[in-house]
Design a protein around this motif. Structure first.
Motif, PDB file in Angstrom:
ATOM      1  N   ARG A 177      39.133 -67.035 -32.625  1.00 48.23           N
ATOM      2  CA  ARG A 177      38.810 -66.502 -34.054  1.00 48.23           C
ATOM      3  C   ARG A 177      39.700 -65.691 -34.449  1.00 48.23           C
ATOM      4  O   ARG A 177      39.593 -65.274 -35.607  1.00 48.23           O
ATOM      5  CB  ARG A 177      37.396 -65.438 -33.806  1.00 48.23           C
ATOM      6  CG  ARG A 177      36.082 -66.123 -33.392  1.00 48.23           C
ATOM      7  CD  ARG A 177      34.941 -65.377 -33.235  1.00 48.23           C
ATOM      8  NE  ARG A 177      35.120 -64.289 -34.136  1.00 48.23           N
ATOM      9  CZ  ARG A 177      34.505 -62.748 -33.810  1.00 48.23           C
ATOM     10  NH1 ARG A 177      34.441 -62.593 -32.520  1.00 48.23           N
ATOM     11  NH2 ARG A 177      34.523 -62.211 -34.616  1.00 48.23           N
ATOM     12  N   GLY A 178      40.917 -65.411 -33.933  1.00 48.20           N
ATOM     13  CA  GLY A 178      42.104 -64.754 -34.485  1.00 48.20           C
ATOM     14  C   GLY A 178      41.934 -63.123 -34.480  1.00 48.20           C
ATOM     15  O   GLY A 178      42.710 -62.641 -35.213  1.00 48.20           O
ATOM     16  N   ARG A 179      40.985 -62.688 -33.538  1.00 47.74           N
ATOM     17  CA  ARG A 179      40.757 -61.424 -33.712  1.00 47.74           C
ATOM     18  C   ARG A 179      41.449 -60.760 -32.520  1.00 47.74           C
ATOM     19  O   ARG A 179      41.956 -59.425 -32.807  1.00 47.74           O
ATOM     20  CB  ARG A 179      39.290 -60.957 -33.304  1.00 47.74           C
ATOM     21  CG  ARG A 179      38.181 -61.823 -33.991  1.00 47.74           C
ATOM     22  CD  ARG A 179      38.267 -61.387 -35.402  1.00 47.74           C
ATOM     23  NE  ARG A 179      37.422 -60.259 -35.658  1.00 47.74           N
ATOM     24  CZ  ARG A 179      37.321 -59.887 -37.040  1.00 47.74           C
ATOM     25  NH1 ARG A 179      37.970 -60.100 -38.021  1.00 47.74           N
ATOM     26  NH2 ARG A 179      36.701 -58.470 -37.205  1.00 47.74           N
ATOM     27  N   ILE A 180      42.237 -61.362 -31.606  1.00 46.34           N
ATOM     28  CA  ILE A 180      43.143 -60.757 -30.668  1.00 46.34           C
ATOM     29  C   ILE A 180      44.003 -61.762 -30.189  1.00 46.34           C
ATOM     30  O   ILE A 180      43.866 -62.808 -30.542  1.00 46.34           O
ATOM     31  CB  ILE A 180      42.407 -60.221 -29.649  1.00 46.34           C
ATOM     32  CG1 ILE A 180      41.802 -61.427 -28.655  1.00 46.34           C
ATOM     33  CG2 ILE A 180      41.040 -59.007 -29.614  1.00 46.34           C
ATOM     34  CD1 ILE A 180      41.213 -60.976 -27.425  1.00 46.34           C
ATOM     35  N   PHE A 181      45.222 -61.051 -29.546  1.00 45.14           N
ATOM     36  CA  PHE A 181      46.246 -62.062 -28.757  1.00 45.14           C
ATOM     37  C   PHE A 181      46.330 -61.635 -27.299  1.00 45.14           C
ATOM     38  O   PHE A 181      46.317 -60.361 -27.313  1.00 45.14           O
ATOM     39  CB  PHE A 181      47.549 -61.474 -29.680  1.00 45.14           C
ATOM     40  CG  PHE A 181      47.719 -61.889 -31.088  1.00 45.14           C
ATOM     41  CD1 PHE A 181      48.232 -63.340 -31.645  1.00 45.14           C
ATOM     42  CD2 PHE A 181      47.309 -60.796 -32.151  1.00 45.14           C
ATOM     43  CE1 PHE A 181      47.987 -63.357 -32.909  1.00 45.14           C
ATOM     44  CE2 PHE A 181      47.394 -61.009 -33.477  1.00 45.14           C
ATOM     45  CZ  PHE A 181      47.762 -62.356 -33.814  1.00 45.14           C
ATOM     46  N   VAL A 182      46.397 -62.560 -26.701  1.00 45.96           N
ATOM     47  CA  VAL A 182      46.209 -62.220 -25.086  1.00 45.96           C
ATOM     48  C   VAL A 182      47.513 -62.960 -24.474  1.00 45.96           C
ATOM     49  O   VAL A 182      47.679 -64.367 -24.804  1.00 45.96           O
ATOM     50  CB  VAL A 182      44.895 -62.693 -24.359  1.00 45.96           C
ATOM     51  CG1 VAL A 182      45.110 -62.498 -23.130  1.00 45.96           C
ATOM     52  CG2 VAL A 182      44.031 -62.089 -25.027  1.00 45.96           C
ATOM     53  N   GLN A 183      48.172 -62.440 -23.721  1.00 49.23           N
ATOM     54  CA  GLN A 183      49.160 -63.232 -22.894  1.00 49.23           C
ATOM     55  C   GLN A 183      48.957 -62.752 -21.380  1.00 49.23           C
ATOM     56  O   GLN A 183      48.451 -61.616 -21.055  1.00 49.23           O
ATOM     57  CB  GLN A 183      50.837 -62.737 -23.294  1.00 49.23           C
ATOM     58  CG  GLN A 183      51.013 -63.262 -24.611  1.00 49.23           C
ATOM     59  CD  GLN A 183      52.297 -62.559 -25.107  1.00 49.23           C
ATOM     60  OE1 GLN A 183      52.652 -61.641 -25.590  1.00 49.23           O
ATOM     61  NE2 GLN A 183      53.480 -63.382 -24.471  1.00 49.23           N
ATOM     62  N   VAL A 184      49.165 -63.715 -20.507  1.00 50.94           N
ATOM     63  CA  VAL A 184      48.755 -63.579 -19.282  1.00 50.94           C
ATOM     64  C   VAL A 184      50.578 -63.666 -18.438  1.00 50.94           C
ATOM     65  O   VAL A 184      51.274 -64.399 -18.577  1.00 50.94           O
ATOM     66  CB  VAL A 184      48.245 -64.722 -18.714  1.00 50.94           C
ATOM     67  CG1 VAL A 184      47.946 -64.849 -16.985  1.00 50.94           C
ATOM     68  CG2 VAL A 184      46.639 -64.845 -19.482  1.00 50.94           C
ATOM     69  N   ILE A 185      50.447 -62.506 -17.598  1.00 52.77           N
ATOM     70  CA  ILE A 185      51.502 -62.697 -16.465  1.00 52.77           C
ATOM     71  C   ILE A 185      51.262 -63.601 -15.170  1.00 52.77           C
ATOM     72  O   ILE A 185      50.289 -63.077 -14.579  1.00 52.77           O
ATOM     73  CB  ILE A 185      51.775 -61.358 -16.168  1.00 52.77           C
ATOM     74  CG1 ILE A 185      52.260 -60.299 -17.137  1.00 52.77           C
ATOM     75  CG2 ILE A 185      53.181 -61.251 -14.884  1.00 52.77           C
ATOM     76  CD1 ILE A 185      53.572 -60.452 -17.956  1.00 52.77           C
ATOM     77  N   PRO A 186      51.798 -64.672 -15.014  1.00 56.68           N
ATOM     78  CA  PRO A 186      51.651 -65.586 -14.138  1.00 56.68           C
ATOM     79  C   PRO A 186      51.566 -64.845 -12.620  1.00 56.68           C
ATOM     80  O   PRO A 186      52.222 -63.655 -12.480  1.00 56.68           O
ATOM     81  CB  PRO A 186      52.733 -66.666 -13.944  1.00 56.68           C
ATOM     82  CG  PRO A 186      53.057 -66.459 -15.475  1.00 56.68           C
ATOM     83  CD  PRO A 186      53.258 -65.157 -15.896  1.00 56.68           C
ATOM     84  N   TRP A 187      50.864 -65.318 -11.724  1.00 51.47           N
ATOM     85  CA  TRP A 187      50.774 -64.511 -10.377  1.00 51.47           C
ATOM     86  C   TRP A 187      51.886 -64.499  -9.600  1.00 51.47           C
ATOM     87  O   TRP A 187      52.088 -63.804  -9.075  1.00 51.47           O
ATOM     88  CB  TRP A 187      49.449 -65.411  -9.763  1.00 51.47           C
ATOM     89  CG  TRP A 187      49.813 -66.741  -9.205  1.00 51.47           C
ATOM     90  CD1 TRP A 187      49.728 -67.657  -9.934  1.00 51.47           C
ATOM     91  CD2 TRP A 187      50.485 -66.921  -7.917  1.00 51.47           C
ATOM     92  NE1 TRP A 187      50.151 -68.770  -8.911  1.00 51.47           N
ATOM     93  CE2 TRP A 187      50.765 -68.408  -7.915  1.00 51.47           C
ATOM     94  CE3 TRP A 187      50.955 -66.312  -6.746  1.00 51.47           C
ATOM     95  CZ2 TRP A 187      51.196 -68.944  -6.751  1.00 51.47           C
ATOM     96  CZ3 TRP A 187      51.691 -66.923  -5.781  1.00 51.47           C
ATOM     97  CH2 TRP A 187      51.852 -68.283  -5.734  1.00 51.47           C
ATOM     98  N   ASN A 188      52.865 -65.573  -9.954  1.00 49.56           N
ATOM     99  CA  ASN A 188      54.380 -65.451  -9.025  1.00 49.56           C
ATOM    100  C   ASN A 188      55.211 -65.025 -10.036  1.00 49.56           C
ATOM    101  O   ASN A 188      56.452 -65.414  -9.560  1.00 49.56           O
ATOM    102  CB  ASN A 188      54.292 -66.948  -8.694  1.00 49.56           C
ATOM    103  CG  ASN A 188      54.552 -68.034  -9.643  1.00 49.56           C
ATOM    104  OD1 ASN A 188      54.189 -67.549 -10.866  1.00 49.56           O
ATOM    105  ND2 ASN A 188      54.617 -69.174  -9.301  1.00 49.56           N
ATOM    106  N   ALA A 189      55.027 -64.043 -10.964  1.00 46.49           N
ATOM    107  CA  ALA A 189      56.263 -63.816 -11.779  1.00 46.49           C
ATOM    108  C   ALA A 189      57.092 -62.780 -11.059  1.00 46.49           C
ATOM    109  O   ALA A 189      58.114 -62.676 -11.731  1.00 46.49           O
ATOM    110  CB  ALA A 189      55.618 -63.321 -13.040  1.00 46.49           C
TER     111      ALA A 189
END
Length: 289
Positions: free
Chosen positions: A192-204
């Motif tokens: 909906r364009g209300r938030i921005f989410v980024q995920v750190i990969p488990w093996n980063a």
């Protein structure tokens, strides 16, 4: 014509309606009422609409200008009502996030409060095993969910960026169906364009801010603020030098995180696994294009 204020909506709204009533009865504009104080008309307007609490110094100024004593006597009631269901140390952030232009958050151990579903919030709060009445727990859950109205209301929404570790998607504290609903909720806000989410990969591997969670808030008319929270305490940081260091760490963390589109795909894939009844321990870590 000014829009009417629903004074029955709660203590802050009632307080705000009284402020407008007495101000207009005295024939004063917001500008005139603010004269002689260190506060601006934006704050007074927000107070009238129940969106901000009134500092005691401003309450004293208003009472002096209007020939009343109501606002000084009752400003603490508004303060208590606004933080109802929240810890006292969270009060500054509770108000600040409604005024922020941008909110950037890193949450390594839990889905952030602004994004929690009722089931998730109730599970987190219940983990404390406090000896409290069910209605006290309900008050805390409802207070947490009320914060999320930030993304639902028609008024201006802060630009909210959040970074999550992939382990939060894979290691659930909820039954599979409820975890699917939690992740669906986050994905829906993204789409909906209300938030921005980024995920750190488990093996980063090693990355910045491994030792703490932070929230960075920026404002149009005030210096930025950093908030950090532990199990039973919270700390706000407004020292410019420290804020600059935390912002640098957050920017470096964002560089480690997966791009927005990939992160959304990771969230949706995990939600689908849960929806199909997969247990977190059996989730396969798969490479996403």
């Amino acid at each position: 014509m000014a829009k009417d204020i629903d004074g029955s909506a709660g203590v802050p709204q009632f307080y705000g309606k009284e402020l407008r009533y007495h101000r207009e009865a005295a024939g004063l504009t917001l500008e005139k009422l603010a004269e002689g104080s260190f506060f601006g008309i934006g704050l007074l307007s927000a107070i009238e609409h129940g969106d901000r609490r009134m500092p005691r110094e401003l309450a004293q100024h208003v009472d002096h200008r209007l020939g009343t004593d109501f606002f000084t006597r009752r400003c603490e009631d508004v303060r208590e009502a606004r933080r109802k269901g929240h810890a006292g140390y969270f009060e500054r952030v509770l108000e600040a996030e409604k005024q922020a232009l941008t909110i950037e958050e890193w949450s390594p151990t839990l889905i952030p409060g602004l994004l929690q579903t009722e089931a998730y919030a109730r599970t987190v709060i219940g983990a404390e095993r406090l000896q409290e009445l069910p209605e006290e727990t309900d008050e805390k859950v409802n207070a947490r969910l009320a914060r999320a109205q930030l993304f639902e209301d028609n008024h201006r929404t802060p630009e909210y960026w959040v970074i999550l570790p992939e382990t939060l998607l894979l290691n659930s504290i909820l039954p599979p169906q409820q975890m699917a609903e939690q992740l669906d909720h986050i994905a829906a806000l993204v789409k909906r364009g209300r938030i921005f989410v980024q995920v750190i990969p488990w093996n980063a591997g090693a990355h910045p801010l491994m030792q703490c969670n932070i929230m960075v808030l920026d404002f149009a008319d005030a210096p930025p603020l950093v908030y950090m929270e532990g199990q039973h305490h919270g700390q706000t940081v407004d020292d410019p030098g420290l804020v600059k260091q935390y912002r640098r760490s957050y920017d470096l963390l964002r560089a480690v995180a997966s791009p927005l589109e990939t992160s959304l795909a990771m969230i949706e894939a995990a939600a689908e696994e849960y929806r199909n009844g997969a247990h977190p321990a059996r989730l396969e870590r798969r490479e996403l294009a």
